[in-house]
Enzyme design. Structure first.
Site, PDB file in Angstrom:
ATOM      1  N   ARG A   1       1.762  -3.432   2.169  1.00 15.55           N
ATOM      2  CA  ARG A   1       0.965  -2.232   1.881  1.00 15.55           C
ATOM      3  C   ARG A   1       0.643  -1.990   0.407  1.00 15.55           C
ATOM      4  NH1 ARG A   1       4.525   1.713   5.372  1.00 15.55           N
ATOM      5  NH2 ARG A   1       5.995   0.246   4.456  1.00 15.55           N
TER       6      ARG A   1
ATOM      7  N   ARG B   1      -5.282  -3.716   7.561  1.00 19.87           N
ATOM      8  CA  ARG B   1      -4.314  -2.920   8.323  1.00 19.87           C
ATOM      9  C   ARG B   1      -4.962  -1.732   9.012  1.00 19.87           C
ATOM     10  NH1 ARG B   1      -1.433  -0.585  11.152  1.00 19.87           N
ATOM     11  NH2 ARG B   1       0.714   0.141  10.831  1.00 19.87           N
TER      12      ARG B   1
ATOM     13  N   ASP C   1       7.227 -10.179  11.770  1.00 19.75           N
ATOM     14  CA  ASP C   1       8.295  -9.216  11.523  1.00 19.75           C
ATOM     15  C   ASP C   1       9.573  -9.719  12.171  1.00 19.75           C
ATOM     16  OD1 ASP C   1       8.536  -6.351  10.328  1.00 19.75           O
ATOM     17  OD2 ASP C   1       9.828  -6.405  12.076  1.00 19.75           O
TER      18      ASP C   1
ATOM     19  N   TYR D   1      18.989  -2.626  15.017  1.00 21.92           N
ATOM     20  CA  TYR D   1      17.716  -1.979  15.374  1.00 21.92           C
ATOM     21  C   TYR D   1      17.601  -1.766  16.888  1.00 21.92           C
ATOM     22  CZ  TYR D   1      15.444  -2.284  10.794  1.00 21.92           C
ATOM     23  OH  TYR D   1      15.099  -2.111   9.488  1.00 21.92           O
TER      24      TYR D   1
ATOM     25  N   ARG E   1       8.469  -9.548   1.189  1.00 21.69           N
ATOM     26  CA  ARG E   1       7.408  -8.607   1.548  1.00 21.69           C
ATOM     27  C   ARG E   1       6.203  -8.744   0.620  1.00 21.69           C
ATOM     28  NH1 ARG E   1       8.605  -4.085   4.764  1.00 21.69           N
ATOM     29  NH2 ARG E   1      10.413  -4.512   6.000  1.00 21.69           N
TER      30      ARG E   1
END
Ligand code: CP3
Length: 343
Positions: free
Chosen positions: A28, A37, A74, A150, A24
């Site tokens: 963010r 973003r 992703d 998921y 990652r």
């Protein structure tokens, strides 16, 4: 490129200082990421813009001079391509509008068409063309099990209760789904390789939901199947594969298998004892606890040095965090860690 520290380590060749990248690494915690973003309400729309993906993948390379880049995308693109309807809205995790709720939903799935993910392969090409020549690009996918979790849960969750109930009530249908996902992951990774990635990482981020026996039956069996498909295919046979298992109940020594080049250790794993058993057999990536990056510079230095000292004679060591970096981490602290590694 073959002489890049990262690929040398994957080939178990020694390096004077260990290569470093982190899970990652684009995200963010970087102000330059936040700036881009904010132009998108749904994160997935951003992943569908190859030029933006390339720009985001390069941000941590430009800022920190890391030894490997990872594709910006992703793991949930595959279930989205199976029409489960993925969205990521402001302040929420992933949500599927059309999750797998019943065994019939698996039978009704469209056949996987890798061309639905052309936006990812374009992002690989674009990123590769913008990266410095000697910096390898890592492609990735979720493990079949993590993607199934998921898809059944319909998004993230604390306890994955729906997924566990589905596993208990419909184990055979779950395995049919895992088979579909394994084949999809194979086609997906193969196409990433054809588009320019030099190594692959498989994220089994929900390994910890499973007991020892369940991990073998519902996760590792399918990850092995995926890796065998890649190794039997002449186009992908020579591509190194890194496996990340998050907090597995099984010992890492019982998880590893021959098709894997490198194991990416979760931060709770004991890198010292594992490295003794794996020397000259597997590369090891890891495993600083990302939470250490919230502490003082002294502590970051101490913990980074501890790992580097344990691994100093291990040909095939890649410095990484023991899980993804979190949004609350100050990029200056990341620089402290990188400086410590290179010292
Ligand atoms: O630098 C990189 O590693 C970028 C590429 C990347 C992303 N996700 C971008 C992303 C990679 C390799 C992933 C993998 C991923 N995605 C995993 C496996 C790694 C792990 O942490 O175990 C998982 C479980 C996912 C699924 C996912 N994606 C979740 C649960 C979330 C929301 C929660 C969160 O941490 O943000 C995402 C969104 C996501 N994927 C973001 C990024 C940069 C944040 C999206 C945003 O800006 O809103």
């Amino acid at each position: 490129m073959k002489d890049s520290k990262f690929l040398r380590a994957l080939n178990l060749q020694p390096n004077t200082t260990p290569p470093v990248w982190f899970m990652r690494q684009a995200g963010r915690y970087l102000p330059e990421y936040q700036k881009i973003r904010k132009n998108y309400s749904n994160f997935l729309d951003m992943c569908k813009q190859p030029k933006t993906c390339a720009e985001l993948a390069l941000q941590p390379i430009d800022r920190f001079g890391l030894d490997a880049s990872i594709l910006f995308s992703d793991i949930l693109t595959i279930p989205d391509a199976l029409d489960l309807g993925l969205a990521f809205h402001e302040g929420e995790g992933p949500k599927f509008s059309n999750p797998i709720s019943h065994p019939q939903d698996i039978k009704k799935l469209p056949s996987f068409d890798v061309n639905n993910l052309n936006y990812v392969f374009k992002a690989v090409e674009e990123t590769r063309s913008q990266l410095p020549q000697d910096i390898p690009l890592i492609g990735f996918c979720g493990s079949p099990w993590t993607l199934a979790a998921y898809s059944i849960e319909g998004g993230g969750s604390k306890d994955f209760h729906k997924t566990k109930t589905f596993l208990r009530e419909h184990p055979d249908e779950l395995q049919d789904f895992l088979q579909i996902l394994s084949n999809a992951c194979y086609e997906y990774l193969r196409q990433q390789v054809l588009s320019g990635v030099s190594a692959l990482q498989i994220f089994d981020s929900w390994a910890d939901l499973l007991s020892d026996a369940e991990l073998e039956k519902f996760s590792l069996k399918y990850t092995r199947m995926l890796c065998k498909l890649l190794k039997e295919d002449p186009l992908t046979a020579s591509i190194p594969i890194i496996l990340f298992e998050k907090s597995p109940n099984n010992k890492v020594e019982n998880i590893i298998f021959d098709e894997i080049t490198c194991i990416s250790l979760y931060w709770k794993e004991d890198i010292e004892s594992i490295s003794k058993n794996f020397k000259d057999l597997f590369a090891i990536q890891g495993n600083l606890d990302p939470k250490v990056l919230l502490e003082s510079d002294e502590l970051i230095l101490e913990e980074t040095q501890r790992i580097c000292t344990i691994m100093k004679d291990y040909p095939g060591f890649i410095f990484n965090l023991g899980h993804g970096i979190t949004p609350n981490i100050d990029p200056e602290k990341v620089q402290v860690m990188i400086d410590a590694i290179r010292q």
